[in-house]
Scaffold this active site. Structure first.
Site, mmCIF file in Angstrom:
data_model
loop_
_atom_site.group_PDB
_atom_site.id
_atom_site.type_symbol
_atom_site.label_atom_id
_atom_site.label_comp_id
_atom_site.label_asym_id
_atom_site.label_seq_id
_atom_site.Cartn_x
_atom_site.Cartn_y
_atom_site.Cartn_z
ATOM 1 N N ASN A 7 65.518 -6.042 5.941
ATOM 2 C CA ASN A 7 64.104 -6.495 5.631
ATOM 3 C C ASN A 7 63.435 -6.399 7.080
ATOM 4 O O ASN A 7 63.593 -7.614 7.728
ATOM 5 C CB ASN A 7 63.791 -7.778 5.068
ATOM 6 C CG ASN A 7 62.442 -8.030 4.866
ATOM 7 O OD1 ASN A 7 61.483 -7.310 5.102
ATOM 8 N ND2 ASN A 7 62.065 -9.162 3.817
ATOM 9 N N ARG A 78 63.814 -2.801 2.379
ATOM 10 C CA ARG A 78 62.520 -3.347 1.537
ATOM 11 C C ARG A 78 61.674 -2.721 2.275
ATOM 12 O O ARG A 78 61.259 -2.889 3.342
ATOM 13 C CB ARG A 78 62.527 -4.785 1.661
ATOM 14 C CG ARG A 78 61.301 -5.289 0.986
ATOM 15 C CD ARG A 78 61.209 -6.895 1.257
ATOM 16 N NE ARG A 78 60.108 -7.191 0.452
ATOM 17 C CZ ARG A 78 59.424 -8.371 0.739
ATOM 18 N NH1 ARG A 78 59.608 -9.053 1.829
ATOM 19 N NH2 ARG A 78 58.467 -8.651 -0.173
ATOM 20 N N HIS A 167 55.596 -7.945 -4.573
ATOM 21 C CA HIS A 167 56.736 -8.591 -5.104
ATOM 22 C C HIS A 167 57.291 -8.033 -6.400
ATOM 23 O O HIS A 167 57.810 -8.593 -7.105
ATOM 24 C CB HIS A 167 56.292 -10.043 -5.544
ATOM 25 C CG HIS A 167 55.784 -10.990 -4.678
ATOM 26 N ND1 HIS A 167 54.736 -12.130 -4.775
ATOM 27 C CD2 HIS A 167 56.123 -11.253 -3.443
ATOM 28 C CE1 HIS A 167 54.648 -12.560 -3.681
ATOM 29 N NE2 HIS A 167 55.547 -12.132 -2.818
ATOM 30 N N ARG A 228 47.227 -18.268 2.369
ATOM 31 C CA ARG A 228 46.272 -17.156 2.114
ATOM 32 C C ARG A 228 45.471 -17.657 0.912
ATOM 33 O O ARG A 228 45.756 -18.450 -0.086
ATOM 34 C CB ARG A 228 47.045 -15.950 1.604
ATOM 35 C CG ARG A 228 47.561 -15.030 2.503
ATOM 36 C CD ARG A 228 48.353 -13.975 1.839
ATOM 37 N NE ARG A 228 49.616 -13.770 2.480
ATOM 38 C CZ ARG A 228 50.729 -13.245 1.848
ATOM 39 N NH1 ARG A 228 50.751 -12.715 0.752
ATOM 40 N NH2 ARG A 228 51.805 -13.226 2.333
ATOM 41 N N GLU A 370 65.982 -11.053 -4.184
ATOM 42 C CA GLU A 370 65.287 -9.599 -3.744
ATOM 43 C C GLU A 370 66.591 -8.859 -3.097
ATOM 44 O O GLU A 370 66.499 -7.619 -3.326
ATOM 45 C CB GLU A 370 64.289 -9.707 -2.758
ATOM 46 C CG GLU A 370 63.025 -10.215 -3.796
ATOM 47 C CD GLU A 370 61.963 -10.816 -3.076
ATOM 48 O OE1 GLU A 370 61.632 -11.733 -2.344
ATOM 49 O OE2 GLU A 370 61.009 -9.731 -2.856
#
Ligand code: AMP
Length: 390
Positions: A7, A78, A167, A228, A370
């Site tokens: 990642n 990823r 996601h 956010r 993940e």
């Protein structure tokens, strides 16, 4: 098969080495401060790697002992943005790398870093099969009425402005596991999945596929997140622009100073819950805003999937915060959702049901993974590359 999952961020590289068949993790770590030099002069701070290639050398050294005499079989990346092209994981070649690079304008913080990671691996291990697993891919099944913004056509045609969703790797993995837990075939699985971490999104699953999701053109749309804002009236940006805010000011405000941080002064859910329990009114207000927003989405997606047969919580907050799950469930009384307080409070790493037997919709907690999903997807593509051509 041994898969190195990467990642790659602009200044960090997170990795895991996984034995796919055994389902085990052999090594994992994080290399930080890539390309940032020393933190200050003569203050004793350790210098970070100069670039992603140097970071990879560090990873290679760190995983050496864990590998013993075994060798890596493949690398899974990823990749944040797969645009409209990539609906599946794909074996990387030069053309694919350039295609990911062409999507840079849509994910300026992420895709360039993903490409740096891919090129660093190609340079170090030219014959290593590499697979890109896209965060957007699972949402390529969104119907047009869900992905369109009601803006002039040329914004979509010339700038790719539409809803993509993110996601996806997590939502897909959790959908599979939740369906299995309930013993429902995936093709018949209708559910709402809430991935609640620092970034948060909720996805409507119909027949095992994503039919709507709360993140849009970027991961900013939708839920209240750690830093956010999620949804707001776009006119606020016009208003602030006229008042002299630059695009960079607006970007920083919306992505880094808003959400729980903007409302409660803290982006960490654990701290916000603790503060609220200690009587902090701002923290309580932040939890109310975040849980109300999520409950509205769940209600909407219950309609989108034609009646959800499950509501699933996952990721840092979804898996661990019984308080936040409780606040959301309280707002879902109209759907007949009833949590079992004891089951909700139970701490476990296993997928589980936390609703009462009389709840109209079963509520589940399913831990996401993940890295595991990326490793499994990588192994599948490497084993059958032709069957998953984009
Ligand atoms: P993630 O991005 O999935 O790692 O999730 C990070 C978020 O999960 C942060 O807001 C954490 O405060 C939250 N989190 C992790 N553990 C807990 C916990 N035990 N209780 C409440 N929130 C938690």
């Amino acid at each position: 098969m041994l898969v190195l999952v990467i990642n790659s961020g602009s200044s960090s590289l997170k990795y895991q080495v996984r034995d796919v068949e055994a389902g085990s993790v052999l090594a994992e770590g994080l290399v930080e401060k890539i390309g940032m030099g020393t933190g200050g002069e003569g203050d004793g701070e350790i210098e970070g790697p100069r670039d992603h290639a140097e970071a990879l050398e560090q990873v290679d050294a760190e995983i050496h002992a864990a590998l013993g005499d075994r060798e890596l079989d493949a690398v899974g990346h990823r990749v944040v943005h797969g645009g409209e092209r990539f609906a599946e994981p794909v074996l990387i070649n030069n053309e694919i790398t350039r295609a990911i690079e062409r999507l840079n304008p849509l994910a300026p913080l992420h895709n360039p870093a993903n490409v740096l990671g891919i090129r660093a691996i190609s340079k170090k291990w030219p014959d290593m099969p590499q697979v890109a697993v896209f965060d957007t891919a699972f949402h390529r099944t969104l119907p047009e009425h869900a992905w369109r913004y009601a803006v002039p056509e040329e914004l979509y045609a010339n700038h790719g402005i539409r809803r993509y969703g993110f996601h996806g790797t997590s939502h897909e993995y959790v959908a599979h596991r939740a369906a299995a837990l309930l013993d429902v075939p995936l093709e018949e699985f209708d559910a709402v999945i809430a991935h609640l971490g620092n970034g948060a999104s909720v996805t409507a699953i119909r027949g095992g596929q994503s039919v709507d999701t709360s993140m849009g053109f970027t991961p900013l749309e939708g839920l209240v997140m750690g830093t956010r804002s999620g949804d707001l009236d776009p006119s606020i940006l016009v208003f602030l622009g006229r008042a002299g805010w630059s695009p960079e000011d607006l970007d920083a405000m919306l992505n880094r100073q808003s959400g729980l941080k903007g409302l409660a002064g803290n982006n960490d859910m654990r701290s916000v819950v603790e503060a609220a329990e200690a009587g902090d009114a701002r923290a309580a207000m932040a939890l109310a805003v975040a849980s109300y927003r999520l409950a509205k989405y769940i209600g909407g997606y219950h309609v989108a999937v034609g009646g959800a047969k499950a509501l699933v919580f996952t990721a840092g907050i979804g898996e661990n915060s019984h308080q936040f799950r409780g606040l959301v469930a309280e707002r879902l009384g109209a759907l007949g959702v009833l949590l079992d307080d004891g089951l909700n409070r139970e701490r476990s790493k296993e997928p589980r049901v936390i609703s009462t037997a009389s709840s109209a919709i079963p509520v589940l907690v399913v831990p996401t993974d993940e890295e595991r999903a990326i490793a499994e997807a990588t192994a599948a593509v490497v084993a059958h590359p032709a069957s998953v051509a984009p």
